[in-house]
Design a protein around this motif. Sequence first.
Motif, mmCIF file in Angstrom:
data_model
loop_
_atom_site.group_PDB
_atom_site.id
_atom_site.type_symbol
_atom_site.label_atom_id
_atom_site.label_comp_id
_atom_site.label_asym_id
_atom_site.label_seq_id
_atom_site.Cartn_x
_atom_site.Cartn_y
_atom_site.Cartn_z
ATOM 1 N N LEU A 153 0.807 -1.231 0.000
ATOM 2 C CA LEU A 153 0.000 0.000 0.000
ATOM 3 C C LEU A 153 0.840 1.282 0.000
ATOM 4 O O LEU A 153 0.505 2.234 -0.710
ATOM 5 C CB LEU A 153 -0.998 -0.006 1.160
ATOM 6 C CG LEU A 153 -2.158 -1.000 0.981
ATOM 7 C CD1 LEU A 153 -3.113 -0.933 2.165
ATOM 8 C CD2 LEU A 153 -2.903 -0.754 -0.323
ATOM 9 N N GLU A 157 0.449 4.272 -2.723
ATOM 10 C CA GLU A 157 0.187 5.658 -2.338
ATOM 11 C C GLU A 157 1.201 6.576 -3.010
ATOM 12 O O GLU A 157 0.857 7.635 -3.538
ATOM 13 C CB GLU A 157 0.245 5.788 -0.799
ATOM 14 C CG GLU A 157 -0.630 6.865 -0.222
ATOM 15 C CD GLU A 157 -1.937 7.092 -0.991
ATOM 16 O OE1 GLU A 157 -2.061 8.196 -1.560
ATOM 17 O OE2 GLU A 157 -2.821 6.205 -1.056
ATOM 18 N N ARG A 160 0.416 7.080 -6.612
ATOM 19 C CA ARG A 160 -0.651 8.057 -6.791
ATOM 20 C C ARG A 160 -0.128 9.485 -6.639
ATOM 21 O O ARG A 160 -0.540 10.390 -7.372
ATOM 22 C CB ARG A 160 -1.795 7.779 -5.798
ATOM 23 C CG ARG A 160 -2.545 6.484 -6.129
ATOM 24 C CD ARG A 160 -3.273 5.918 -4.925
ATOM 25 N NE ARG A 160 -4.247 6.840 -4.384
ATOM 26 C CZ ARG A 160 -5.522 6.912 -4.773
ATOM 27 N NH1 ARG A 160 -5.958 6.098 -5.709
ATOM 28 N NH2 ARG A 160 -6.337 7.771 -4.232
ATOM 29 N N GLU A 161 0.786 9.665 -5.701
ATOM 30 C CA GLU A 161 1.351 11.009 -5.518
ATOM 31 C C GLU A 161 2.167 11.447 -6.737
ATOM 32 O O GLU A 161 2.068 12.586 -7.203
ATOM 33 C CB GLU A 161 2.221 11.050 -4.256
ATOM 34 C CG GLU A 161 1.384 11.353 -3.024
ATOM 35 C CD GLU A 161 2.123 11.119 -1.725
ATOM 36 O OE1 GLU A 161 2.079 12.017 -0.874
ATOM 37 O OE2 GLU A 161 2.738 10.042 -1.559
ATOM 38 N N GLU A 178 -5.886 2.651 -8.429
ATOM 39 C CA GLU A 178 -6.345 2.268 -7.091
ATOM 40 C C GLU A 178 -5.831 0.889 -6.719
ATOM 41 O O GLU A 178 -5.781 -0.002 -7.561
ATOM 42 C CB GLU A 178 -7.872 2.180 -7.088
ATOM 43 C CG GLU A 178 -8.525 3.434 -6.585
ATOM 44 C CD GLU A 178 -10.017 3.383 -6.790
ATOM 45 O OE1 GLU A 178 -10.608 2.345 -6.447
ATOM 46 O OE2 GLU A 178 -10.554 4.376 -7.315
#
Length: 326
Positions: A153, A157, A160-161, A178
């Motif tokens: 995870l 994350e 995504r950043e 996602e």
Amino acid sequence: MTKPRILSGMQPTGQLHLGNLEGALRNWVRLQEEYDSFFCIVDWHSLTTLYDKPEEMRENTRQVAIDFLSAGLDPDRCAIFVQSHVKEHAELHLLLSMITPVPWLERVPTYKEKLENLHIESPSYGLLGYPVLQAADILIYKANVVPVGKDQLPHLELTREICRRFNFIYGDTFPEPEAKLTEYAVVPGLDGRKMSKSYDNAIYISDTAEVTAQKVRSMFTDPLKIYRKDPGHPETCPVFALHSVYNKDQTGEIEQDCRAGALGCVDCKKRLTARMNEALTPIRDRRAQLEENPGELDEILTAGAEKARKVAADTMAEVRAAMKLE
Ligand code: TRP
């Protein structure tokens, strides 16, 4: 309606075990029906730790590909490919590295754990950049969904950043991916800890029926159950946990008989072995076929890389245009 796209990756650090099979692969096999699917063997990622073992890496990559196919990933339904066969990943990795602040990477928990666990005093640039390469793997296919375990995870994350930062600076290019966490029974190893290659407690997909039987015989059980008539505690027993994966129909009865002192560990293990071997035989048979036909495996991986490269090359054309690099 186009199907949403998934991408996932696995490192070729060794042969895959039943934890990988039940925890990830079975799930991927289901997902390939619903999604436009890309499954990548990430050999460049393994170089962050296995950089001095090229022969081993090469062999591991083949073995993992065989495990993927044996478990039921179907090259007609998804792209199965090796990361280093699609060079575009490296170009995107380089470009993303320019917009990724080093402190974001130093904060990643897997990085800190690796430094500690492997006693790395002088980490390589590549090890620090591991999650940037992972971001490139995902974004280059514009994946919507990434099936992973929860240890991944933080990497998701970060992806995504990086994605948001790229879109902000150069204009909307990538959809934000996602994570898709899978719920599954944790597969315990022979000693009751999580099954893991590094704990030396694993049963491998490639193990024969005999080796599997022998490994199950050596498994830890409830230490308070010495004789058959002693009441057992299935909730703490790794053999029982494996029954819940491979022998679902009989878990109720086994639980009762174990507690009541009517079922001994030796018989319990025999029953488990029989069910495991039943479930694993078709996978082992496909494995043997692929081992005998190295040419077939090469063809599948070449076709997989071609399928992947088409998408990756289109994305890179867009990225270069967005960054005014052409
Ligand atoms: N870091 C992942 C792991 O160790 C492997 C990986 C590399 C990956 N690239 C990926 C997983 C892209 C999902 C998507 O398990």
